[in-house]
Design an enzyme around this catalytic site. Sequence first.
Site, PDB file in Angstrom:
ATOM      1  N   LYS A 106       0.868  -1.187   0.000  1.00 16.13           N
ATOM      2  CA  LYS A 106       0.000   0.000   0.000  1.00 16.13           C
ATOM      3  C   LYS A 106       0.892   1.220   0.000  1.00 16.13           C
ATOM      4  O   LYS A 106       2.024   1.168   0.514  1.00 16.13           O
ATOM      5  CB  LYS A 106      -0.885   0.007   1.251  1.00 16.13           C
ATOM      6  CG  LYS A 106      -2.139   0.821   1.092  1.00 16.13           C
ATOM      7  CD  LYS A 106      -3.168   0.069   0.291  1.00 16.13           C
ATOM      8  CE  LYS A 106      -4.464   0.802   0.158  1.00 16.13           C
ATOM      9  NZ  LYS A 106      -5.500  -0.057  -0.446  1.00 16.13           N
TER      10      LYS A 106
HETATM   11  P1  NAD Z   1     -12.731   7.672  -3.527  1.00 13.55           P
HETATM   12  O1  NAD Z   1     -11.695   8.684  -3.235  1.00 13.55           O
HETATM   13  O2  NAD Z   1     -13.169   7.480  -4.931  1.00 13.55           O
HETATM   14  O3  NAD Z   1     -14.030   7.953  -2.639  1.00 13.55           O
HETATM   15  C1  NAD Z   1     -13.969   8.120  -1.263  1.00 13.55           C
HETATM   16  C2  NAD Z   1     -15.336   8.556  -0.759  1.00 13.55           C
HETATM   17  O4  NAD Z   1     -15.308   8.619   0.665  1.00 13.55           O
HETATM   18  C3  NAD Z   1     -15.741   9.944  -1.254  1.00 13.55           C
HETATM   19  O5  NAD Z   1     -17.118   9.941  -1.556  1.00 13.55           O
HETATM   20  C4  NAD Z   1     -15.469  10.828  -0.059  1.00 13.55           C
HETATM   21  O6  NAD Z   1     -16.262  12.004  -0.048  1.00 13.55           O
HETATM   22  C5  NAD Z   1     -15.842   9.885   1.063  1.00 13.55           C
HETATM   23  N1  NAD Z   1     -15.274  10.280   2.335  1.00 13.55           N
HETATM   24  C6  NAD Z   1     -14.049  10.784   2.596  1.00 13.55           C
HETATM   25  N2  NAD Z   1     -13.926  11.058   3.882  1.00 13.55           N
HETATM   26  C7  NAD Z   1     -15.094  10.696   4.462  1.00 13.55           C
HETATM   27  C8  NAD Z   1     -15.578  10.731   5.796  1.00 13.55           C
HETATM   28  N3  NAD Z   1     -14.831  11.193   6.788  1.00 13.55           N
HETATM   29  N4  NAD Z   1     -16.837  10.260   6.022  1.00 13.55           N
HETATM   30  C9  NAD Z   1     -17.582   9.795   5.014  1.00 13.55           C
HETATM   31  N5  NAD Z   1     -17.188   9.738   3.750  1.00 13.55           N
HETATM   32  C10 NAD Z   1     -15.950  10.193   3.481  1.00 13.55           C
HETATM   33  O7  NAD Z   1     -12.166   6.293  -2.896  1.00 13.55           O
HETATM   34  P2  NAD Z   1     -12.565   4.823  -3.307  1.00 13.55           P
HETATM   35  O8  NAD Z   1     -11.583   4.323  -4.293  1.00 13.55           O
HETATM   36  O9  NAD Z   1     -14.009   4.740  -3.581  1.00 13.55           O
HETATM   37  O10 NAD Z   1     -12.228   4.051  -1.936  1.00 13.55           O
HETATM   38  C11 NAD Z   1     -13.178   3.967  -0.883  1.00 13.55           C
HETATM   39  C12 NAD Z   1     -12.775   2.848   0.074  1.00 13.55           C
HETATM   40  O11 NAD Z   1     -12.719   1.617  -0.664  1.00 13.55           O
HETATM   41  C13 NAD Z   1     -11.401   3.013   0.713  1.00 13.55           C
HETATM   42  O12 NAD Z   1     -11.436   2.476   2.018  1.00 13.55           O
HETATM   43  C14 NAD Z   1     -10.503   2.156  -0.169  1.00 13.55           C
HETATM   44  O13 NAD Z   1      -9.343   1.701   0.504  1.00 13.55           O
HETATM   45  C15 NAD Z   1     -11.463   1.007  -0.479  1.00 13.55           C
HETATM   46  N6  NAD Z   1     -11.096   0.233  -1.681  1.00 13.55           N
HETATM   47  C16 NAD Z   1     -11.002   0.852  -2.904  1.00 13.55           C
HETATM   48  C17 NAD Z   1     -10.710   0.087  -4.017  1.00 13.55           C
HETATM   49  C18 NAD Z   1     -10.672   0.688  -5.404  1.00 13.55           C
HETATM   50  O14 NAD Z   1     -10.600  -0.082  -6.366  1.00 13.55           O
HETATM   51  N7  NAD Z   1     -10.761   1.991  -5.567  1.00 13.55           N
HETATM   52  C19 NAD Z   1     -10.475  -1.291  -3.883  1.00 13.55           C
HETATM   53  C20 NAD Z   1     -10.589  -1.882  -2.635  1.00 13.55           C
HETATM   54  C21 NAD Z   1     -10.904  -1.107  -1.531  1.00 13.55           C
END
Ligand code: NAD
Length: 416
Positions: A106
């Site tokens: 990561k």
């Molecule tokens: P992203 O940046 O596209 O979206 C993040 C979202 O979380 C946004 O809507 C943001 O406004 C919201 N957010 C931020 N701070 C917040 C808070 N304090 N309270 C509530 N909402 C909040 O990120 P993403 O890629 O969608 O990732 C989201 C989660 O999924 C993370 O934990 C990431 O590690 C996990 N994840 C992502 C992927 C991927 O393929 N992108 C894969 C596995 C896991």
Amino acid sequence: MAEEHTPLSVAQTQLKLAAKKLKLDSGIYKMLSKPKRSILVSIDVRLDNGAIGVFNGVRVQHWDVRGPFKGGIRYYPSITLDEVTALSMLMTWKCAVADIPFGGAKGGVCVDTKKMSKTELERVTRRYVSLIVDYLGPHRDIPAPDMYTDAQTMAWIMDTYSQLKGYSVPESVTGKPVEIGGSEGRTEATGRGVIHCVKQAAANNSVKLKNAAVAIQGFGNVGYHAAVAAQEIGCKVVAVSDSTGGIYCADGLNPADVLVHKEKNKSVQNYKDCKNITNEELLELPCDVLIPAAMGNQITCNNADRIKAKMVAEAANGPTTTEADKALYEKGICLIPDILANSGGVTVSYFEWVQNLTREQWPLEKVNRKLETKMTKAFNDVVAISEKEESDLRTGALMLGVGRVANAIKVLGLWP
Ligand code: NAD
């Protein structure tokens, strides 16, 4: 209540639990409890106003016995080494649960993307890659998007890596735009994969998904695509949120329309016919399926007893603390753990890497079909262990993931 956990302490507790259940050799347990390599860098860039900005960056490579390191890069102001270490451990187990030939890593940069211009972010990204380039590569460590990074960020990473090597290396990164070798279906994969798991779990727990109420915390890449996939299978998305707060409508809302509203207003709040709610309220809504898809440490001992969902699908990494896990299990809530629920992203990243190495481009239908097959297999493998152990799905998933990695260490042996 006695609970103040960091993401790393949660990850360590999870490993300990799996090690105990698996009767893991104490040496292998010690090896797995630490990352192989942690790289800290200072990223100096020229800001648009002429000043120099200095940002902390990190890449943690946990274990790579099953294949090259693989893991997302997140941009967030308060990232810590401990948090990234915990996330790298989760990646190792996740790749093993999904049974794809990668290890776990990561990365992150302490930067507030909302306060930076696109050109500043490009300079931060390129400088960060230049500082860790010797440890990256298609057979070494392959980055992907995570919070506040996207396909554009991955394109800059690929270009910087390729420029420094002197030839184009699309297989150096996944989650990039399709025009430069990205896979069809990668952007949607994590959200879609979450809903594949929800379908399997609903069938196992006799939960009807037609008109089932779904609440989703986080409306970014994962949250949005989970909402769309949930709607596609007939669920009713009743609530979504972002960092500014959430919205609730018992009759259901249309994710695509909410996205247009969010893009225009920089927030999901104040959407027509919806009630504004806080992120905390969203988690406690009466609903069938709760999908935390934002940050870690959201369901804790402070709110676990007020969670009313029948099922929790962890789209985010580490949204539930150990004590909250126990509390939900005791309440009979089925929790699909992160290392299973959100493994669709890394699974299609693996497909992307394979397509790049073979210089092929698969059609979307093929990607989606293979994703569903992989996720169903992973889900059934986890359920089989959980049933045998009479445990929750988290324990089953950890035993599967940690067990596969430990077996790889055993057969490879120690060098020198
Ligand atoms: P992203 O940046 O596209 O979206 C993040 C979202 O979380 C946004 O809507 C943001 O406004 C919201 N957010 C931020 N701070 C917040 C808070 N304090 N309270 C509530 N909402 C909040 O990120 P993403 O890629 O969608 O990732 C989201 C989660 O999924 C993370 O934990 C990431 O590690 C996990 N994840 C992502 C992927 C991927 O393929 N992108 C894969 C596995 C896991």
